[in-house]
Design an enzyme around this catalytic site. Structure first.
Site, PDB file in Angstrom:
ATOM      1  N   GLN A 220       0.801  -1.216   0.000  1.00 21.79           N
ATOM      2  CA  GLN A 220       0.000   0.000   0.000  1.00 21.79           C
ATOM      3  C   GLN A 220       0.835   1.268   0.000  1.00 21.79           C
ATOM      4  O   GLN A 220       0.360   2.313  -0.399  1.00 21.79           O
ATOM      5  CB  GLN A 220      -0.925   0.029   1.225  1.00 21.79           C
ATOM      6  CG  GLN A 220      -1.989  -1.041   1.204  1.00 21.79           C
ATOM      7  CD  GLN A 220      -1.799  -2.046   2.318  1.00 21.79           C
ATOM      8  OE1 GLN A 220      -0.810  -2.030   3.026  1.00 21.79           O
ATOM      9  NE2 GLN A 220      -2.748  -2.943   2.463  1.00 21.79           N
TER      10      GLN A 220
ATOM     11  N   ASP B 219       7.544  -0.665  14.121  1.00 21.69           N
ATOM     12  CA  ASP B 219       7.400  -2.118  14.153  1.00 21.69           C
ATOM     13  C   ASP B 219       7.202  -2.659  12.744  1.00 21.69           C
ATOM     14  O   ASP B 219       6.635  -1.994  11.884  1.00 21.69           O
ATOM     15  CB  ASP B 219       6.190  -2.469  15.019  1.00 21.69           C
ATOM     16  CG  ASP B 219       5.990  -3.963  15.123  1.00 21.69           C
ATOM     17  OD1 ASP B 219       6.934  -4.662  15.549  1.00 21.69           O
ATOM     18  OD2 ASP B 219       4.897  -4.427  14.786  1.00 21.69           O
TER      19      ASP B 219
ATOM     20  N   TYR C  15       4.697  -9.115   6.434  1.00 22.64           N
ATOM     21  CA  TYR C  15       4.089  -7.956   5.764  1.00 22.64           C
ATOM     22  C   TYR C  15       4.654  -7.834   4.355  1.00 22.64           C
ATOM     23  O   TYR C  15       5.852  -7.647   4.164  1.00 22.64           O
ATOM     24  CB  TYR C  15       4.341  -6.658   6.528  1.00 22.64           C
ATOM     25  CG  TYR C  15       3.854  -6.636   7.969  1.00 22.64           C
ATOM     26  CD1 TYR C  15       2.866  -7.511   8.425  1.00 22.64           C
ATOM     27  CD2 TYR C  15       4.388  -5.750   8.863  1.00 22.64           C
ATOM     28  CE1 TYR C  15       2.438  -7.474   9.743  1.00 22.64           C
ATOM     29  CE2 TYR C  15       3.959  -5.698  10.183  1.00 22.64           C
ATOM     30  CZ  TYR C  15       2.987  -6.566  10.614  1.00 22.64           C
ATOM     31  OH  TYR C  15       2.568  -6.530  11.918  1.00 22.64           O
TER      32      TYR C  15
END
Length: 80
Positions: free
Chosen positions: A6, A28, A33
């Site tokens: 994104q 973090d 991810y």
């Protein structure tokens, strides 16, 4: 938000700079991810930002890909 899927490096720099300027020093991440790309984007953003290394903290987690994905090379090094 997940950096890479994104948010690209420029947006990551903008987001992290705004957070840092507001007093945030803890960032973090996780190997899951964006299949590891998030950590790469955060690293690139940190290089561009050029903050003193002692002025922020970065954490990460690993679980999903330790054996067969992003961290496989690290797993191999540790276990040789």
């Amino acid at each position: 938000m997940t950096f890479s899927n994104q948010v690209d490096v420029k947006a990551a720099v903008d987001c992290m700079a705004a957070a840092y300027e507001s007093g945030v020093i803890f960032f973090d991440n996780a190997e899951v991810y964006a299949g590891g790309r998030s950590e790469e984007v955060m690293g690139a953003a940190l290089r561009q930002l050029g903050w003193p290394r002692g002025s922020y903290l970065v954490s990460t987690k690993f679980f999903w890909g330790i054996l067969d994905r992003v961290n496989n090379a690290i797993h191999s090094i540790v276990n040789t």
